[in-house]
Design an enzyme around this catalytic site. Structure first.
Site, PDB file in Angstrom:
ATOM      1  N   CYS A   1       0.843  -1.189   0.000  1.00  0.00           N
ATOM      2  CA  CYS A   1       0.000   0.000   0.000  1.00  0.00           C
ATOM      3  C   CYS A   1       0.880   1.241   0.000  1.00  0.00           C
ATOM      4  CB  CYS A   1      -0.873   0.015   1.253  1.00  0.00           C
ATOM      5  SG  CYS A   1      -1.757  -1.522   1.523  1.00  0.00           S
TER       6      CYS A   1
ATOM      7  N   ARG B   1       1.348   1.511  -6.081  1.00  0.00           N
ATOM      8  CA  ARG B   1       1.618   0.551  -4.991  1.00  0.00           C
ATOM      9  C   ARG B   1       0.363  -0.218  -4.586  1.00  0.00           C
ATOM     10  NH1 ARG B   1       6.308   1.518  -2.195  1.00  0.00           N
ATOM     11  NH2 ARG B   1       5.478   0.614  -0.295  1.00  0.00           N
TER      12      ARG B   1
ATOM     13  N   TRP C   1      -3.778  -1.912  -1.264  1.00  0.00           N
ATOM     14  CA  TRP C   1      -3.793  -3.182  -2.014  1.00  0.00           C
ATOM     15  C   TRP C   1      -4.153  -4.227  -0.966  1.00  0.00           C
ATOM     16  CZ3 TRP C   1      -0.096  -7.475  -2.258  1.00  0.00           C
ATOM     17  CH2 TRP C   1      -0.422  -8.392  -3.268  1.00  0.00           C
TER      18      TRP C   1
ATOM     19  N   ASN D   1       0.808   0.315   6.110  1.00  0.00           N
ATOM     20  CA  ASN D   1       1.216  -0.593   5.031  1.00  0.00           C
ATOM     21  C   ASN D   1       1.953  -1.729   5.710  1.00  0.00           C
ATOM     22  OD1 ASN D   1       2.076  -1.858   2.695  1.00  0.00           O
ATOM     23  ND2 ASN D   1       3.915  -0.589   2.526  1.00  0.00           N
ATOM     24  N   GLY D   2       1.525  -2.977   5.463  1.00  0.00           N
ATOM     25  CA  GLY D   2       2.199  -4.132   6.071  1.00  0.00           C
ATOM     26  C   GLY D   2       1.154  -5.131   6.552  1.00  0.00           C
TER      27      GLY D   2
ATOM     28  N   GLU E   1      10.055 -14.095 -19.556  1.00  0.00           N
ATOM     29  CA  GLU E   1       9.760 -12.681 -19.281  1.00  0.00           C
ATOM     30  C   GLU E   1       8.708 -12.144 -20.249  1.00  0.00           C
ATOM     31  OE1 GLU E   1      10.137 -10.764 -16.945  1.00  0.00           O
ATOM     32  OE2 GLU E   1       9.825  -8.775 -17.779  1.00  0.00           O
TER      33      GLU E   1
ATOM     34  N   LYS F   1       5.062 -10.606 -19.172  1.00  0.00           N
ATOM     35  CA  LYS F   1       4.587  -9.274 -19.578  1.00  0.00           C
ATOM     36  C   LYS F   1       3.185  -9.365 -20.175  1.00  0.00           C
ATOM     37  CE  LYS F   1       6.788  -7.011 -17.794  1.00  0.00           C
ATOM     38  NZ  LYS F   1       7.576  -7.829 -16.948  1.00  0.00           N
TER      39      LYS F   1
ATOM     40  N   GLU G   1       0.423 -10.400 -17.526  1.00  0.00           N
ATOM     41  CA  GLU G   1       0.118  -9.527 -16.381  1.00  0.00           C
ATOM     42  C   GLU G   1      -0.562  -8.224 -16.793  1.00  0.00           C
ATOM     43  OE1 GLU G   1       3.274  -7.896 -13.983  1.00  0.00           O
ATOM     44  OE2 GLU G   1       4.652  -7.926 -15.643  1.00  0.00           O
TER      45      GLU G   1
ATOM     46  N   HIS H   1       8.475 -32.447 -25.549  1.00  0.00           N
ATOM     47  CA  HIS H   1       8.199 -33.268 -24.357  1.00  0.00           C
ATOM     48  C   HIS H   1       6.827 -32.933 -23.781  1.00  0.00           C
ATOM     49  CE1 HIS H   1      12.319 -34.748 -24.466  1.00  0.00           C
ATOM     50  NE2 HIS H   1      12.674 -33.505 -24.730  1.00  0.00           N
TER      51      HIS H   1
ATOM     52  N   LYS I   1       2.883  -2.939  -7.449  1.00  0.00           N
ATOM     53  CA  LYS I   1       4.231  -2.767  -7.989  1.00  0.00           C
ATOM     54  C   LYS I   1       5.260  -3.574  -7.202  1.00  0.00           C
ATOM     55  CE  LYS I   1       7.528  -1.317 -10.517  1.00  0.00           C
ATOM     56  NZ  LYS I   1       7.695  -2.010 -11.809  1.00  0.00           N
TER      57      LYS I   1
HETATM   58  C1  AGP Z   1       7.040  -7.876 -13.188  1.00  0.00           C
HETATM   59  O1  AGP Z   1       6.528  -7.188 -14.307  1.00  0.00           O
HETATM   60  C2  AGP Z   1       6.113  -7.820 -12.004  1.00  0.00           C
HETATM   61  N1  AGP Z   1       5.728  -6.500 -11.688  1.00  0.00           N
HETATM   62  C3  AGP Z   1       6.643  -8.606 -10.824  1.00  0.00           C
HETATM   63  O2  AGP Z   1       6.882  -9.926 -11.258  1.00  0.00           O
HETATM   64  C4  AGP Z   1       7.946  -8.076 -10.177  1.00  0.00           C
HETATM   65  O3  AGP Z   1       9.035  -8.272 -11.065  1.00  0.00           O
HETATM   66  C5  AGP Z   1       8.203  -8.871  -8.894  1.00  0.00           C
HETATM   67  O4  AGP Z   1       7.133  -8.624  -8.008  1.00  0.00           O
HETATM   68  C6  AGP Z   1       9.529  -8.518  -8.207  1.00  0.00           C
HETATM   69  O5  AGP Z   1       9.538  -7.168  -7.818  1.00  0.00           O
HETATM   70  P1  AGP Z   1      10.936  -6.540  -7.324  1.00  0.00           P
HETATM   71  O6  AGP Z   1      11.867  -6.572  -8.499  1.00  0.00           O
HETATM   72  O7  AGP Z   1      10.612  -5.156  -6.874  1.00  0.00           O
HETATM   73  O8  AGP Z   1      11.450  -7.405  -6.206  1.00  0.00           O
END
Ligand code: AGP
Length: 609
Positions: free
Chosen positions: A2, A27, A74, A100-101, A482, A486, A489, A505, A604
């Protein structure tokens, strides 16, 4: 994860807090709220959904004050709703908090408080903190917070105000980032730098266990026993405009186009190709230390895990050191063999991801040498690791990580070449060649981005498909993972990254003309292998989207598509081959009307398990 913001000073505190929350919306954004003290009373406004809903509510109620705290959420405990949104007040509405936490022992605390007749209005863990502070309050808010935190287990970045002490904000930090912004006759509080940059560059990064009292003219930092702590004031050089979109439709697109510069910023001052030298001032590992390292564990989550998979090739091919890569949430519980000859490298853009931070702490508890690859100055991992190597990417706001990925690869490429120089595991000529390859990458990315219209055409052709398969081999297998991440997500399309040699396989059974196959086939020593995998897919009716080297005029069928990237050495090729995949996912998501910068269900940085 958050966002928390607070302000006390001469400005309209609500404006400052809401502006700060806007910078932190990445966030978490399922609900938000603000609280003020006005004419001796607490006033609280909360809204579900995007921040603009809160702004409309504030407008209607003409909320103004010189002290305020705010929160963008969040959800971790309790669904997104107005009653679960922060701030949360005690039942007498004299104390209010934003958090936050996670309060890990909230259930037992809540049950004890309920036995004392306390009533709860929300499903959140946070509300117990408001009750505890009220319980301990004896006309001293700082003391009440200190006493309450003695009962709490878990993580928190906390902001607290009280109607009976309207001249101060109390804040506290444990395993969730919290920064104090220092002004003239005013002070600020926020979870992250972007929320403060338009007001001040002088900041204090609170440490775990810090509890601070902010007034308009004074900042006192203590621990839970009221011992005063001294903390360094850092002057943040980030350009405030960097946190703006600068004419791009989305932060993600801006950050994709920033990559030539962010990669340059990451290697500038650290590599000298003509000399074949690397100078990384901040990492104090001697030749002897490096020679004594028996193996490297590379640990991260999501995109940072993928850059870790790429970096394994650098450690093993350049520095000739065994490297194992692990997902942080697995590493932390599988009891890996660790000792003082193991170096554990954690990779994290935010420097706050809970699983990766836990992996770092596990490594430290076992006596390992620890090194963090981070993008945020003052983040938990950057402070807790023995060594830190920063990627100089500036704030990455888009939830989908792009420039951080290429920045991480560049940083670790440099690190491995530095070790190779110190271990003499590469010749001078090889070092010069590899450093020159990195030096030339920004121009190659700029040239590619100028011609990226072909990617948009491919996106248009395939945006309606519901499943994709991404294939790569060797150093580009992580790029397949990767690219798939992308797409899924931000466009919510199912996409799977696979080692190309593995399709026979199992996954080849999936392939038909309704499942596009994205294949990374840039020039490399295994080029013929990936081409034969592509032929296997085509023979089963697969439609190919090929990422190829521009010198490779590969013959394709009409239904296939090819996106050419500039030629480069295969080890550095992931930095280039990922760019079209970032753009492909971006354009598909935009065509589908998805919320590119704030995709559903995501945040994020995942600062909770
Ligand atoms: C990647 O596009 C995502 N936002 C997510 O997988 C991110 O890479 C992951 O949460 C790790 O975050 P960080 O690099 O801040 O540790």
């Amino acid at each position: 994860m958050c966002g928390v913001v607070g302000y006390i000073g001469g400005k309209n505190a609500v404006d400052v807090v809401v502006n700060g929350l806007k910078k932190l919306e990445y966030r978490g954004y399922d609900s938000s709220g603000v609280a003020v003290v006005k004419d001796g009373q607490l006033q609280i406004i909360r809204s579900v959904g995007k921040l603009k809903n809160l702004e409309e509510n504030i407008e209607k109620k003409h909320l103004k004050s010189n002290i305020s705290i705010g929160h963008t959420r969040w959800a971790t405990h309790g669904k997104p709703s107005e009653e679960n949104a922060h701030p949360h007040a005690d039942p007498t509405k004299s104390i209010v908090i934003v958090h936050n936490g996670i309060v890990e022992n909230y259930a037992e605390l809540k049950s004890d408080l309920e036995k004392e007749g306390k009533e709860f209005k929300s499903e959140t863990d946070t509300e117990v903190i408001a009750h505890l502070i009220k319980k301990h309050y004896k006309n001293n808010l700082l003391f009440a917070v200190q006493e309450s935190l003695k009962e709490i287990k878990g993580s928190y970045a906390l902001g607290v105000i009280c109607k009976d002490e309207p001249d101060k904000i109390i804040c506290a930090r444990q395993d969730a980032p919290l920064i104090i912004g220092i002004g003239k006759g005013e002070n600020f509080l926020a979870s992250d730098i972007p929320a403060l940059l338009s007001y001040t560059r002088d900041m204090i990064f609170l440490e775990n266990g810090d509890i601070a009292e902010l007034t308009t003219s004074r900042i006192i930092i203590t621990d839970i026993e009221n011992n005063v702590k001294k903390r360094e004031v850092k002057n943040i050089k980030w350009d405030y405009v960097q946190t703006e979109k600068k004419g791009y439709k989305h932060f993600m697109l801006k950050e994709i186009y920033e990559q030539p510069r962010t990669i340059e910023d990451t290697f500038m001052g650290r590599i000298y190709p003509d000399e074949g030298r690397v100078y990384i001032k901040k990492i104090k590992l001697s030749e002897k230390d490096i020679k004594n390292i028996s193996n490297v564990y590379i640990v991260g989550c999501g995109t940072s895990y993928h850059s870790g998979l790429v970096s394994k090739f650098f450690f093993e091919n350049f520095a000739k050191i065994h490297a194992e890569v692990d997902i942080a949430s697995e590493f932390r519980y599988r009891e890996p063999i660790l000792n003082d000859r193991t170096l554990v490298m954690v990779i994290s853009q935010s420097g706050e991801t809970a699983d990766t931070l836990a992996a770092l702490r596990l490594a430290k508890s076992k006596g390992c040498i620890t090194l963090a690859i981070c993008n945020v100055v003052g983040s938990s991992m950057s402070r807790e690791a023995d060594h830190v190597l920063y990627t100089h990417c500036g704030p990455e706001i888009g939830v989908a990580s792009t420039k951080a990925f290429t920045g991480q690869i560049a940083a670790i490429y440099i690190l491995a070449l530095d070790w190779a120089w110190r271990k003499k595991s590469l010749s001078k000529e090889e070092l010069k060649r590899y450093l020159k390859e990195l030096w030339e990458i920004p121009v190659k990315i700029r040239n590619f981005l100028k011609e990226s219209g072909s990617v948009r055409e491919v996106a248009k052709k395939f945006a309606h498909k519901r499943n994709f398969l991404y294939l790569g081999r060797n150093v580009n297998y992580p790029v397949a993972l990767e690219g798939a991440l992308k797409l899924k997500e931000i466009s919510y399309i199912h996409a799977e990254g696979y080692a190309a040699g593995e399709i026979k396989h199992g996954p080849i059974a999936l392939i038909d003309n309704d499942m596009p196959v994205v294949a990374i086939a840039v020039k490399s020593k295994i080029y013929e292998k990936i081409i034969s995998n592509i032929e296997e897919a085509k023979a089963r009716g697969g439609t190919i989207i090929l990422i190829a080297s521009e010198s490779d005029k590969i013959a394709l069928d009409n239904e296939d598509s090819v996106i050419y990237v500039p030629d480069c050495d295969e080890f550095i090729s992931p930095i280039l081959s990922v760019i079209p995949l970032q753009l492909l996912s971006y354009y598909v998501a935009v065509m589908l009307g998805c919320d590119v910068d704030q995709p559903r269900n995501l945040a994020k940085s995942v600062t909770v398990e």
